[in-house]
Each structure stands twice: as C-alpha cells, then as structure tokens.
Write a protein that holds these residues in place. Structure first.
Motif, PDB file in Angstrom:
ATOM      1  N   LEU A 149       0.818  -1.215   0.000  1.00 49.40           N
ATOM      2  CA  LEU A 149       0.000   0.000   0.000  1.00 49.40           C
ATOM      3  C   LEU A 149       0.854   1.268   0.000  1.00 49.40           C
ATOM      4  O   LEU A 149       0.457   2.289  -0.551  1.00 49.40           O
ATOM      5  CB  LEU A 149      -0.929   0.001   1.227  1.00 49.40           C
ATOM      6  N   GLN A 150       2.055   1.188   0.619  1.00 52.10           N
ATOM      7  CA  GLN A 150       2.913   2.379   0.640  1.00 52.10           C
ATOM      8  C   GLN A 150       3.279   2.840  -0.764  1.00 52.10           C
ATOM      9  O   GLN A 150       3.492   4.025  -1.015  1.00 52.10           O
ATOM     10  CB  GLN A 150       4.208   2.104   1.415  1.00 52.10           C
ATOM     11  N   ALA A 151       3.353   1.867  -1.692  1.00 54.66           N
ATOM     12  CA  ALA A 151       3.772   2.197  -3.055  1.00 54.66           C
ATOM     13  C   ALA A 151       2.710   2.945  -3.835  1.00 54.66           C
ATOM     14  O   ALA A 151       2.976   3.416  -4.945  1.00 54.66           O
ATOM     15  CB  ALA A 151       4.159   0.923  -3.802  1.00 54.66           C
ATOM     16  N   LEU A 152       1.514   3.097  -3.282  1.00 55.34           N
ATOM     17  CA  LEU A 152       0.488   3.881  -3.963  1.00 55.34           C
ATOM     18  C   LEU A 152       0.950   5.322  -4.171  1.00 55.34           C
ATOM     19  O   LEU A 152       0.542   5.988  -5.119  1.00 55.34           O
ATOM     20  CB  LEU A 152      -0.823   3.860  -3.170  1.00 55.34           C
TER      21      LEU A 152
ATOM     22  N   ASP B 113       1.456   8.918  -7.768  1.00 59.04           N
ATOM     23  CA  ASP B 113       1.101  10.336  -7.811  1.00 59.04           C
ATOM     24  C   ASP B 113       2.251  11.195  -8.318  1.00 59.04           C
ATOM     25  O   ASP B 113       2.045  12.121  -9.100  1.00 59.04           O
ATOM     26  CB  ASP B 113       0.663  10.803  -6.415  1.00 59.04           C
ATOM     27  N   GLY B 114       3.458  10.895  -7.863  1.00 64.70           N
ATOM     28  CA  GLY B 114       4.617  11.657  -8.326  1.00 64.70           C
ATOM     29  C   GLY B 114       4.865  12.950  -7.590  1.00 64.70           C
ATOM     30  O   GLY B 114       5.808  13.681  -7.912  1.00 64.70           O
ATOM     31  N   ASN B 115       4.022  13.286  -6.602  1.00 66.89           N
ATOM     32  CA  ASN B 115       4.193  14.537  -5.858  1.00 66.89           C
ATOM     33  C   ASN B 115       4.628  14.234  -4.426  1.00 66.89           C
ATOM     34  O   ASN B 115       3.974  14.624  -3.455  1.00 66.89           O
ATOM     35  CB  ASN B 115       2.887  15.343  -5.850  1.00 66.89           C
ATOM     36  N   HIS B 116       5.729  13.528  -4.296  1.00 71.87           N
ATOM     37  CA  HIS B 116       6.199  13.084  -2.989  1.00 71.87           C
ATOM     38  C   HIS B 116       6.332  14.244  -2.010  1.00 71.87           C
ATOM     39  O   HIS B 116       5.836  14.188  -0.882  1.00 71.87           O
ATOM     40  CB  HIS B 116       7.548  12.369  -3.142  1.00 71.87           C
ATOM     41  N   ASP B 117       6.997  15.317  -2.409  1.00 71.56           N
ATOM     42  CA  ASP B 117       7.253  16.434  -1.496  1.00 71.56           C
ATOM     43  C   ASP B 117       5.958  17.127  -1.078  1.00 71.56           C
ATOM     44  O   ASP B 117       5.801  17.528   0.086  1.00 71.56           O
ATOM     45  CB  ASP B 117       8.194  17.440  -2.144  1.00 71.56           C
ATOM     46  N   GLU B 118       5.023  17.249  -1.996  1.00 70.99           N
ATOM     47  CA  GLU B 118       3.753  17.906  -1.666  1.00 70.99           C
ATOM     48  C   GLU B 118       2.967  17.096  -0.641  1.00 70.99           C
ATOM     49  O   GLU B 118       2.396  17.650   0.305  1.00 70.99           O
ATOM     50  CB  GLU B 118       2.921  18.098  -2.936  1.00 70.99           C
TER      51      GLU B 118
ATOM     52  N   ILE C 184      11.437  14.598   8.147  1.00 73.29           N
ATOM     53  CA  ILE C 184      11.029  13.341   7.512  1.00 73.29           C
ATOM     54  C   ILE C 184      12.006  12.987   6.399  1.00 73.29           C
ATOM     55  O   ILE C 184      12.200  13.769   5.456  1.00 73.29           O
ATOM     56  CB  ILE C 184       9.593  13.448   6.944  1.00 73.29           C
ATOM     57  N   ARG C 185      12.611  11.817   6.509  1.00 76.67           N
ATOM     58  CA  ARG C 185      13.571  11.355   5.497  1.00 76.67           C
ATOM     59  C   ARG C 185      12.989  10.121   4.818  1.00 76.67           C
ATOM     60  O   ARG C 185      13.041   9.018   5.373  1.00 76.67           O
ATOM     61  CB  ARG C 185      14.921  11.042   6.135  1.00 76.67           C
ATOM     62  N   THR C 186      12.410  10.318   3.654  1.00 75.25           N
ATOM     63  CA  THR C 186      11.841   9.205   2.904  1.00 75.25           C
ATOM     64  C   THR C 186      12.386   9.217   1.477  1.00 75.25           C
ATOM     65  O   THR C 186      12.839  10.240   0.969  1.00 75.25           O
ATOM     66  CB  THR C 186      10.306   9.297   2.843  1.00 75.25           C
ATOM     67  N   LEU C 187      12.321   8.060   0.847  1.00 71.70           N
ATOM     68  CA  LEU C 187      12.717   7.955  -0.553  1.00 71.70           C
ATOM     69  C   LEU C 187      11.633   8.569  -1.434  1.00 71.70           C
ATOM     70  O   LEU C 187      10.451   8.601  -1.052  1.00 71.70           O
ATOM     71  CB  LEU C 187      12.914   6.488  -0.929  1.00 71.70           C
ATOM     72  N   LYS C 188      12.001   9.020  -2.592  1.00 74.68           N
ATOM     73  CA  LYS C 188      11.023   9.577  -3.521  1.00 74.68           C
ATOM     74  C   LYS C 188       9.993   8.527  -3.939  1.00 74.68           C
ATOM     75  O   LYS C 188       8.833   8.833  -4.178  1.00 74.68           O
ATOM     76  CB  LYS C 188      11.723  10.132  -4.765  1.00 74.68           C
ATOM     77  N   GLU C 189      10.451   7.265  -4.036  1.00 74.91           N
ATOM     78  CA  GLU C 189       9.554   6.170  -4.395  1.00 74.91           C
ATOM     79  C   GLU C 189       9.782   4.989  -3.467  1.00 74.91           C
ATOM     80  O   GLU C 189      10.921   4.695  -3.087  1.00 74.91           O
ATOM     81  CB  GLU C 189       9.771   5.725  -5.849  1.00 74.91           C
TER      82      GLU C 189
END
Length: 265
Positions: free
Chosen positions: A92-95, A99-104, A116-121
């Motif tokens: 589910l996290q991969a949903l 969207d492509g708007n990770h930062d938003e 928050i330190r997360t990968l873009k995908e």
C-alpha cells in the motif's frame, strides 16, 4: 550439529506478515526446537546483525536508512525470503509512487516535514538486493512460511504456486461471483495462496496476492468494463495492494490515462 539460524526483519509495514509466524502457535514452538531464531522483534529476539541461514523480510523500502539495512541483511544471510505484498511489490505504501508529488504529500501530512527522510519512491526488496524466494500475499499465509522453511532446511527449492484463484475456487467448490452475480473479481489474474478465502464467502477477490502466471490483465479489464466499471474504477482495481507488480501497474496505467483523457467517463 549446529542448528539452522533464522531471522525475521521488519521494514516499512504493518507487522501483519510477522503475525503469520506468531499465528503458527504450537507449530512455531516446535519449529523453535529445530532452528535457532536469532532475530524476531515481534517475538522478543533482538540480534539484527546476526549471520543466519534464512532471513525473512517483511515490509517495503521507504527510507534511506532501510536501504542501508537491507544490504546488511543480505550480506548476513544465506537465503533471503521476502514475505508479503509490501516486501514483494511495495504494498500500500507504493500507492504514493503513482502520484509523483512526494514532497507535496509529505509537506501536507507532517507538521515538521524537514525531519522526515523518505525515498522519492517506495521500493520492493528485490529492487535493491538479490532475493532467493518471494512469498506474496497481504498478509502472507502461515502455511506458505512453514512450507518454505521446511523446504529450505531440507535443501530443496520451495514450490512457487502461480495458479490463479479461479482454480482454487474450483478445488474448493466455490461459486464464481463474477459469473453468477456479475461482481468484478480479480481472481482470474491473481495467484492463489489464500485458499480462495474471499470468493468462498461470496465476495470478490481484490488481488492481495501477486499476478498469476500469464495473467491476462487486459482481457479482465475489458470484462470489468462490460460489467459497468468506468476506466478510473478499473485502474483502482489493479492499483491497490500490488500496484507495482508489472502486469497490474501497466493495465492500471492504460485505464487511468483513458479516464484522464475523457473526464466525462
């Protein structure tokens, strides 16, 4: 003789696949007499850096720290087995990949997004390291886990059952909900492993296991259209638990683009 060593590691997930171990109950106690479980936080064992024969990994790769950690798990393991939809396809996290708007999204959700330190995908385990066996499902079944352990301990390749849920329905004598009730069902393109649990109780399969072998996703999507589903609803059928599994991802994209090009649909 030294007993085989086993570890169960958690990455980004809900812990549901680790519960598949605990749900073994008495069988887990018997297993513990045959192997040494060195790391399994859910059960109270903590030795994340232990060298083991079999490492089970639950969860997806969502942070830079997890990339470092999975490489270490791989280096410390003879066999690495990814368990569950999060580990095998991002879950589910991969949903958020769609969207492509990770930062938003990050900035909208967290009050202090700078921490928050997360990968873009989100990535499945196999995107970063070699995986010896993938056990799909949301959650994975206890039977699958036990069968894999026994096979690996005896030095044989575990059985990778890629039959469709439809075949399991026939074996279980479950009435087809799509044929008899016109309910859109993912069973024709989803691999079994669940025992056809949902169809046996009169509801549709929603694809919590992976695409079956030679999954005819485009054909099923056209059938969904004939049952009255609009393109965006069809895309959501494929973009749920295993949205990043290639056959589901591709078919979802086709119908998502169709919906976007015809906003009246």
């Amino acid at each position: 003789m030294t007993r085989p060593r086993v570890a169960v590691h958690k990455f980004s997930s809900c812990d549901g696949c680790q519960l598949a171990f605990l749900n073994l109950g008495e069988t887990l106690l018997q297993l513990n007499e045959q192997v040494d479980i060195l790391h399994f936080l859910e059960a109270g064992m903590n030795d994340a850096s232990a060298d083991v024969d079999i490492a089970f990994v639950e969860g997806s790769l969502s942070t830079p720290d997890e990339l470092t950690r999975i490489r270490q798990v791989r280096a410390n393991s003879r066999y690495l087995v990814s368990i569950g939809a999060c580990a095998t396809s991002g879950g589910l996290q991969a949903l958020r990949n769609l969207d492509g708007n990770h930062d938003e999204w990050r900035d909208a959700i967290y009050a202090r997004p700078e921490f928050i330190r997360t990968l873009k995908e989100v990535r499945p385990i196999a995107a970063e390291v070699r995986v010896d066996l993938e056990l799909w499902g949301c959650p994975v079944s206890s039977t699958q886990i036990l069968a894999a352990i026994r096979a690996l301990l005896f030095g044989v390749a575990p059985v990778d059952d890629r039959d469709r849920v439809c075949l399991e329905c026939k074996r279980q004598q479950a009435v087809c909900v799509m044929v008899t009730q016109g309910i859109p069902c993912m069973g024709p393109v989803t691999r079994t492993g669940c025992g056809a649990l949902c169809p046996r109780f009169g509801r549709d399969c929603y694809g919590c296991y992976s695409p079956s072998e030679t999954a005819q996703t485009a054909t099923l999507a056209r059938r969904f259209s004939g049952l009255g589903l609009l393109p965006d609803a069809i895309a959501r059928r494929f973009w749920l638990i295993n949205s990043q599994a290639p056959p589901f991802l591709q078919t979802g994209r086709v119908f998502h683009r169709s919906a976007a090009s015809d906003p009246d649909d």
